[in-house]
Design a protein around this motif. Structure first.
Motif, PDB file in Angstrom:
ATOM      1  N   LYS A  16       8.365  36.024  -9.972  1.00 49.08           N
ATOM      2  CA  LYS A  16       9.304  35.101  -9.322  1.00 49.08           C
ATOM      3  C   LYS A  16       9.802  35.632  -7.979  1.00 49.08           C
ATOM      4  O   LYS A  16       9.918  34.902  -7.004  1.00 49.08           O
ATOM      5  N   TYR A  17      10.093  36.941  -7.927  1.00 50.81           N
ATOM      6  CA  TYR A  17      10.619  37.538  -6.703  1.00 50.81           C
ATOM      7  C   TYR A  17       9.538  38.216  -5.853  1.00 50.81           C
ATOM      8  O   TYR A  17       9.854  38.888  -4.880  1.00 50.81           O
ATOM      9  N   ASN A  18       8.278  38.048  -6.250  1.00 53.43           N
ATOM     10  CA  ASN A  18       7.153  38.604  -5.505  1.00 53.43           C
ATOM     11  C   ASN A  18       7.245  40.127  -5.350  1.00 53.43           C
ATOM     12  O   ASN A  18       6.921  40.682  -4.304  1.00 53.43           O
ATOM     13  N   ALA A  19       7.734  40.797  -6.387  1.00 58.71           N
ATOM     14  CA  ALA A  19       7.827  42.258  -6.370  1.00 58.71           C
ATOM     15  C   ALA A  19       6.445  42.850  -6.576  1.00 58.71           C
ATOM     16  O   ALA A  19       5.739  42.476  -7.502  1.00 58.71           O
ATOM     17  N   ARG A  20       6.081  43.765  -5.720  1.00 59.83           N
ATOM     18  CA  ARG A  20       4.764  44.402  -5.798  1.00 59.83           C
ATOM     19  C   ARG A  20       4.838  45.914  -5.983  1.00 59.83           C
ATOM     20  O   ARG A  20       3.901  46.533  -6.426  1.00 59.83           O
ATOM     21  N   LYS A  21       5.957  46.496  -5.601  1.00 56.75           N
ATOM     22  CA  LYS A  21       6.118  47.946  -5.714  1.00 56.75           C
ATOM     23  C   LYS A  21       7.424  48.259  -6.434  1.00 56.75           C
ATOM     24  O   LYS A  21       8.343  47.464  -6.449  1.00 56.75           O
ATOM     25  N   THR A  22       7.463  49.458  -7.003  1.00 57.22           N
ATOM     26  CA  THR A  22       8.680  49.920  -7.643  1.00 57.22           C
ATOM     27  C   THR A  22       9.089  51.241  -7.015  1.00 57.22           C
ATOM     28  O   THR A  22       8.234  52.099  -6.782  1.00 57.22           O
TER      29      THR A  22
END
Length: 136
Positions: free
Chosen positions: A67-73
Motif C-alpha cells: 500500500k505504501y510502496n515500501a521497498r527497503k527496510t
C-alpha cells in the motif's frame, strides 16, 4: 535476520518513541512486512526484551508495504494531522550517529507538532530489500 540497518538504528528509534510516549498526538508503529512464522516469534521476544514503547504490526503478506510502496527496510512514514502522508524516507542521513547532520524523522515530528509544513517530504532510503528481510 538481514535487516542490518534496522538493528544499527533501533536505539535511536526507541529513544524518539520514548520521548513522545506521553504525547497523545504522536504514535509510533513498527510494521514488519513479509515476516515468516519464525521471524514473527523472534519479533515478539525482541519487543519484550527491548521494552519498546511502541507496537509491532505483523504484516506477513506485505499488504501495508504494498500500500505504501515500501521497498527497503527501514522506511519511515509520518502521517500527519487529518491522516495525510507527510514524510517518507530515512530516519536520518547517516548510520553513524556521530556523523548525523539531518535528523529527518525527529525534525519532522517537531515541525508537525507545531502544525507547520515539513520542508523535506521524502529522502533516499538506505537499507535492505524489504522482501529479503522477512525470509530466513
Amino acid at each position: 535476520h538481514k535487516a542490518y540497518l534496522v538493528r544499527k538504528i533501533a536505539w535511536r528509534i526507541q529513544a524518539l518513541a520514548a520521548k513522545y510516549a506521553g504525547n497523545s498526538e504522536v504514535v509510533f508503529l513498527n510494521v514488519n512486512s513479509f515476516a515468516d512464522d519464525g521471524l514473527t516469534r523472534e519479533i515478539r521476544v525482541q519487543q519484550q526484551m527491548a521494552n519498546r514503547s511502541y507496537l509491532t504490526l505483523l504484516d506477513p503478506e506485505g499488504k501495508v508495504a504494498i500500500k505504501y510502496n515500501a521497498r527497503k527496510t527501514p522506511t519511515f512514514y509520518i502521517i500527519g494531522h487529518r491522516g495525510m502522508l507527510r514524510y517518507n524516507g530515512a530516519f536520518d542521513d547517516n548510520i553513524d550517529p556521530k556523523k548525523v547532520d539531518e535528523e529527518y524523522v525527529p525534525d519532522a515530528v517537531v515541525v508537525l507538532l507545531r502544525y507547520e509544513d515539513i520542508t523535506i517530504n521524502t529522502t533516499d532510503i538506505r537499507g535492505s530489500d524489504i522482501r529479503s528481510c522477512g525470509r530466513h
